[in-house]
Design a protein around this motif. Structure first.
Motif, PDB file in Angstrom:
ATOM      1  N   UNK A 256      15.249 -60.068  78.879  1.00  0.00           N
ATOM      2  CA  UNK A 256      15.502 -59.756  77.472  1.00  0.00           C
ATOM      3  C   UNK A 256      16.429 -60.808  76.874  1.00  0.00           C
ATOM      4  N   UNK A 257      16.052 -61.308  75.704  1.00  0.00           N
ATOM      5  CA  UNK A 257      16.957 -62.127  74.899  1.00  0.00           C
ATOM      6  C   UNK A 257      17.257 -61.318  73.647  1.00  0.00           C
ATOM      7  N   UNK A 258      18.490 -60.816  73.542  1.00  0.00           N
ATOM      8  CA  UNK A 258      18.853 -59.899  72.460  1.00  0.00           C
ATOM      9  C   UNK A 258      19.808 -60.573  71.489  1.00  0.00           C
ATOM     10  N   UNK A 259      19.482 -60.465  70.210  1.00  0.00           N
ATOM     11  CA  UNK A 259      20.360 -60.999  69.183  1.00  0.00           C
ATOM     12  C   UNK A 259      21.639 -60.178  69.120  1.00  0.00           C
ATOM     13  N   UNK A 260      22.648 -60.739  68.493  1.00  0.00           N
ATOM     14  CA  UNK A 260      23.901 -60.010  68.306  1.00  0.00           C
ATOM     15  C   UNK A 260      23.701 -59.038  67.147  1.00  0.00           C
ATOM     16  N   UNK A 261      23.425 -57.764  67.461  1.00  0.00           N
ATOM     17  CA  UNK A 261      23.169 -56.760  66.431  1.00  0.00           C
ATOM     18  C   UNK A 261      24.363 -55.831  66.248  1.00  0.00           C
ATOM     19  N   UNK A 262      25.529 -56.282  66.672  1.00  0.00           N
ATOM     20  CA  UNK A 262      26.746 -55.525  66.424  1.00  0.00           C
ATOM     21  C   UNK A 262      27.005 -54.410  67.407  1.00  0.00           C
ATOM     22  N   UNK A 263      26.399 -54.446  68.593  1.00  0.00           N
ATOM     23  CA  UNK A 263      26.655 -53.438  69.612  1.00  0.00           C
ATOM     24  C   UNK A 263      26.803 -54.113  70.963  1.00  0.00           C
ATOM     25  N   UNK A 264      27.562 -53.473  71.854  1.00  0.00           N
ATOM     26  CA  UNK A 264      27.698 -53.997  73.216  1.00  0.00           C
ATOM     27  C   UNK A 264      26.761 -53.292  74.188  1.00  0.00           C
ATOM     28  N   UNK A 265      25.878 -52.436  73.667  1.00  0.00           N
ATOM     29  CA  UNK A 265      24.926 -51.728  74.515  1.00  0.00           C
ATOM     30  C   UNK A 265      23.805 -52.652  74.976  1.00  0.00           C
ATOM     31  N   UNK A 266      23.277 -52.397  76.174  1.00  0.00           N
ATOM     32  CA  UNK A 266      22.064 -53.048  76.650  1.00  0.00           C
ATOM     33  C   UNK A 266      20.924 -52.034  76.621  1.00  0.00           C
ATOM     34  N   UNK A 267      19.730 -52.501  76.338  1.00  0.00           N
ATOM     35  CA  UNK A 267      18.570 -51.633  76.190  1.00  0.00           C
ATOM     36  C   UNK A 267      17.634 -51.817  77.383  1.00  0.00           C
ATOM     37  N   UNK A 268      16.996 -50.718  77.786  1.00  0.00           N
ATOM     38  CA  UNK A 268      16.060 -50.770  78.916  1.00  0.00           C
ATOM     39  C   UNK A 268      14.958 -49.750  78.686  1.00  0.00           C
ATOM     40  N   UNK A 269      13.791 -50.019  79.252  1.00  0.00           N
ATOM     41  CA  UNK A 269      12.651 -49.123  79.109  1.00  0.00           C
ATOM     42  C   UNK A 269      12.774 -47.974  80.097  1.00  0.00           C
ATOM     43  N   UNK A 270      12.478 -46.743  79.619  1.00  0.00           N
ATOM     44  CA  UNK A 270      12.496 -45.579  80.484  1.00  0.00           C
ATOM     45  C   UNK A 270      13.886 -45.255  80.996  1.00  0.00           C
TER      46      UNK A 270
ATOM     47  N   UNK B 247      19.612 -60.969  79.380  1.00  0.00           N
ATOM     48  CA  UNK B 247      19.800 -60.160  80.591  1.00  0.00           C
ATOM     49  C   UNK B 247      18.444 -59.699  81.105  1.00  0.00           C
ATOM     50  N   UNK B 248      18.463 -59.168  82.313  1.00  0.00           N
ATOM     51  CA  UNK B 248      17.257 -58.640  82.946  1.00  0.00           C
ATOM     52  C   UNK B 248      17.483 -57.168  83.255  1.00  0.00           C
ATOM     53  N   UNK B 249      16.467 -56.359  83.024  1.00  0.00           N
ATOM     54  CA  UNK B 249      16.593 -54.947  83.407  1.00  0.00           C
ATOM     55  C   UNK B 249      15.406 -54.534  84.267  1.00  0.00           C
ATOM     56  N   UNK B 250      15.651 -53.535  85.103  1.00  0.00           N
ATOM     57  CA  UNK B 250      14.601 -52.850  85.845  1.00  0.00           C
ATOM     58  C   UNK B 250      14.680 -51.390  85.445  1.00  0.00           C
ATOM     59  N   UNK B 251      13.587 -50.857  84.896  1.00  0.00           N
ATOM     60  CA  UNK B 251      13.580 -49.477  84.427  1.00  0.00           C
ATOM     61  C   UNK B 251      12.423 -48.690  85.006  1.00  0.00           C
ATOM     62  N   UNK B 252      12.668 -47.389  85.225  1.00  0.00           N
ATOM     63  CA  UNK B 252      11.599 -46.518  85.698  1.00  0.00           C
ATOM     64  C   UNK B 252      10.833 -46.012  84.482  1.00  0.00           C
ATOM     65  N   UNK B 253       9.565 -46.387  84.373  1.00  0.00           N
ATOM     66  CA  UNK B 253       8.737 -45.973  83.240  1.00  0.00           C
ATOM     67  C   UNK B 253       7.748 -44.882  83.627  1.00  0.00           C
TER      68      UNK B 253
END
Length: 741
Positions: free
Chosen positions: A349-363, A402-408
């Motif tokens: 994931x390449x995430x823009x600075x959208x004003x949060x320190x959260x990371x997003x992941x699928x599932x 960053x890289x994420x591994x998510x259970x979908x």
């Protein structure tokens, strides 16, 4: 009239000639630099506006020959006050130091424009412009910067050349200054070509340096805009109605690059999980002290989420930034009664600075790995907040990778039904806390689930009720009873308007289920992503922001349910008016970030190895068979460009002679050289005629007449007429005929 003359007339103020051209070039290069820092959000809006107004005034007013002592003292006082104010803004009132500094530079530009009598002030303007362009280069990684740089370089080069000519005139005296101005004014096309040629040489040298010389990447400073744009829905509390304002915003907030090697799809249907909330009151979601806390463990470059102290997966391979390969790297923990627990996705994931320190992941997120591209990003660390929310601790400004591994994989219906309707564990009591709503709200929940025997029956009954009785709408007018305070906003949705967007559907489902003792939490993130075939990645936009519900099913964990009508989940698909054009722009920006902004030492080494240059120990090993074709190709290209330039110049001289009087003079020079009576280097036409007269040459008298008339035409303000050229040619022929008399 050339385009330079047009620009000088429009922007050059009240002065004339080469001086006006210098004013024009200095103003334009400063203006481009101001636009660059403004686009990078590195200057105050009021400061930019004030700079534009004062710069216009400075260029429009008559400029005195010498700045008065009073004005100099006032400007000095103003600069001192500006330094004090800038320091106070940055250190006492909590303002941004960079913005305060840029605002001060803008004031310095205005001061120089008001006092631009001499070359020194113009050189300072060039220095200020270059500093602002460097600041913009450090802060801004958007595509508009290279476009602005392409405008800035030739403009600043032209300003530098013209300023150097005038500074030499100032140094050598008034008469020389006048002659320089008069001659150069008629050679604007040559000045233009010289500026472009110098710019091309500088760009070529810069590209060579960029490609081959060691560097550390953009992370040495910052990558992207310093000041991120905040996206609603991902702060510590969320008020109903925010997502409706961004469903038409096609701004790309992240790029997804799947690392599993699966075939590309037109649109992903993942729920990209970000923030979660367990507490609702008066139209807002928040987090209580009783929310579930988690922990992270670290292994082989991954941060792995844990549940009751047990990691959710086992690391079996290094993350992408170490291995650079696709495939499975996390083996998820087996869950009895959950056949799909091993279905995972691995995404960069390449995430823009959208004003949060959260990371997003699928599932259900299992593991994260940061992929820093510079020393600043190396400082980022991850931490686990409540409800599986992974955050970047002390996040540095700009985009992040960053890289994420998510259970979908989701439990099948029979697996969920097998859970039954168990008692809610004590640690989960926060997730069945009922909101302070009316008795009618509770009665509605009971009536909807009256026939439900299991937890899944209750969930399906509420979801089915919402889908069948309510419609999706981005417009969310509050009912009269909500505005009067009689009802909560979610009750207004259920009993009055019966229309709303995803936040209302998700909130209604979560709160109705809590009324019948089903543990729920509200989750915000993004739904799906669109495939960009040009860039070979998936793009997530602001318009894809979404809200849904997670329900707890004992050993199966938290399971996603989305009560929003299917058409509402993809309402953001129509956000872009020009989707193809948006894809092209997004792919270009991604390539610019990958091959320019993120180009670093390892990329340079890879380029050299492809060329045939490798390092073995302390020595360089050159494979001439591999490097030779590149050198031959570069030499052929360079030779071709040189021949093209010379061919064009030769054709241009024949097709459109810009100074025919010079051509007549050059032909005379060549003929006299063949008679061994040629002009010496650095000798004027008149000095040449005087020397020949002293030697008794028969051409001397006619040459003297030719030289006088040639100087008159050469340095006149207007170009010579055809009749004048005929007269000049006749005098040249008279010089050549003098020998036979």
């Amino acid at each position: 009239m050339t385009w330079l003359e047009h620009l000088a007339r429009v922007f050059g103020g009240k002065r004339h000639g080469l001086v006006r051209l210098r004013d024009t070039a200095s103003l334009l290069q400063a203006a481009i630099a101001v636009v660059a820092v403004s686009a990078a959000q590195s200057a105050s809006v009021w400061a930019v506006g004030l700079t534009v107004v004062l710069a216009g005034w400075a260029m429009a007013r008559p400029l005195p020959e010498v700045a008065s002592r009073t004005s100099q003292n006032l400007w000095t006082l103003g600069i001192v006050l500006a330094i004090v104010v800038s320091g106070a803004r940055a250190f006492m009132f909590g303002g941004e130091l960079l913005i305060a500094g840029v605002d001060f530079f803008l004031l310095m530009i205005v001061q120089r424009l008001f006092n631009r009598q001499r070359s020194r002030e113009h050189m300072q303007l060039l220095m200020l412009g270059s500093v602002l362009m460097v600041i913009a280069a450090v802060i801004d990684a958007e595509l508009h910067y290279p476009a602005l740089l392409a405008l800035y370089l030739p403009t600043a080069t032209l300003a530098l050349i013209v300023n150097h000519l005038l500074s030499e005139g100032e140094r050598l005296g008034r008469r020389v200054e006048f002659e320089v101005d008069r001659y150069a004014t008629r050679e604007l096309s040559r000045l233009n070509r010289a500026a472009l040629q110098v710019t091309m040489i500088a760009v070529a040298a810069g590209l060579l340096t960029f490609m081959l010389f060691p560097r550390f990447g953009a992370g040495v400073f910052l990558r992207g805009n310093l000041y991120g744009n905040e996206t609603v829905g991902f702060s510590d509390s969320v008020r109903l109605g925010g997502f409706g304002t961004i469903k038409n915003d096609a701004t790309v907030v992240m790029h997804l690059l799947p690392l599993d090697g699966e075939p590309a799809q037109t649109r992903l249907t993942w729920h990209l999980r970000g923030s979660a909330f367990d507490s609702y009151a008066a139209g807002s979601w928040g987090r209580s002290r009783d929310a579930i806390h988690g922990d992270l463990s670290s292994k082989l470059g991954y941060y792995i989420l844990q549940e009751d102290g047990v990691p959710l997966g086992e690391v079996i391979a290094a993350p992408y930034r170490f291995g650079g390969t696709s495939g499975k790297t996390i083996e998820p923990r087996r869950i009895p009664g959950f056949a799909g627990a091993n279905q995972t996705v691995r995404v960069l994931v390449t995430m823009e600075d959208i004003g949060t320190d959260l990371l997003f992941a699928a599932g259900r997120p299992l593991a994260f790995s940061l992929a820093p591209r510079g020393p600043l990003e190396e400082r980022n660390r991850l931490g686990l907040d409540v409800d599986d929310q992974v955050r970047v601790l002390d996040r540095q400004p700009g985009p992040i990778q960053y890289e994420f591994v998510g259970r979908v994989g989701e439990p099948e219906r029979r697996e969920l039904q097998a859970i039954g309707d168990p008692e809610v564990p004590t640690p989960l009591t926060a997730y069945i806390d009922r909101a302070r709503l009316s008795a009618a709200f509770h009665e509605l929940a009971v009536s909807i689930t009256a026939d439900a025997k299991t937890r899944l029956d209750k969930v399906e009954a509420v979801q089915r009720y919402l889908l069948q009785n309510y419609s999706y709408s981005l417009d969310q007018p509050l009912s009269d009873r909500v505005r009067s305070g009689e009802l909560d906003p979610i009750e207004g949705f259920l009993f009055d308007t019966k229309a709303g967007h995803c936040e209302y559907f998700a909130t209604a489902m979560a709160l109705l289920l809590r009324e019948v003792d089903v543990p729920t939490r509200n989750v915000n993130g993004f739904y799906g992503a669109h495939y960009n075939s040009l860039g070979s990645f998936y793009a997530v936009r602001q318009a894809d922001a979404h809200s849904w519900v997670e329900v707890y099913f004992d050993d199966l964990g938290w399971v996603t349910f989305d009560p929003t009508p299917p058409g509402g989940r993809t309402a953001g698909d129509n956000a872009s008016w020009f989707p193809r054009l948006a894809n092209v722009a997004d792919a270009l920006r991604d390539a610019y970030l990958a091959y320019v902004i993120d180009y670093n030492l390892s990329d340079q080494i890879e380029v050299l190895e492809q060329l045939g240059v490798e390092r073995q120990g302390r020595n360089l090993q050159i494979n001439w068979r591999q490097l030779g074709p590149w050198l031959i190709g570069a030499a052929a290209l360079g030779l071709g460009l040189i021949m093209l330039v010379f061919g064009y110049r030769s054709w241009r001289r024949r097709a459109d002679p810009s100074h025919p009087e010079i051509q007549i003079y050059q032909k005379l020079l060549a003929a006299m050289q063949r008679r061994e009576r040629g002009r010496h280097e650095h000798e004027s036409a008149r000095a040449w005629a005087d020397r020949l007269r002293e030697r008794g040459a028969p051409e001397a008298a006619a040459l003297r007449e030719f030289a006088a008339y040639y100087d008159e035409l050469r340095f006149a303000e207007d170009r010579p007429s055809p009749a004048m050229l005929i007269e000049l040619r006749a005098r040249a022929e008279a010089v050549l005929a003098s020998e036979t008399r």
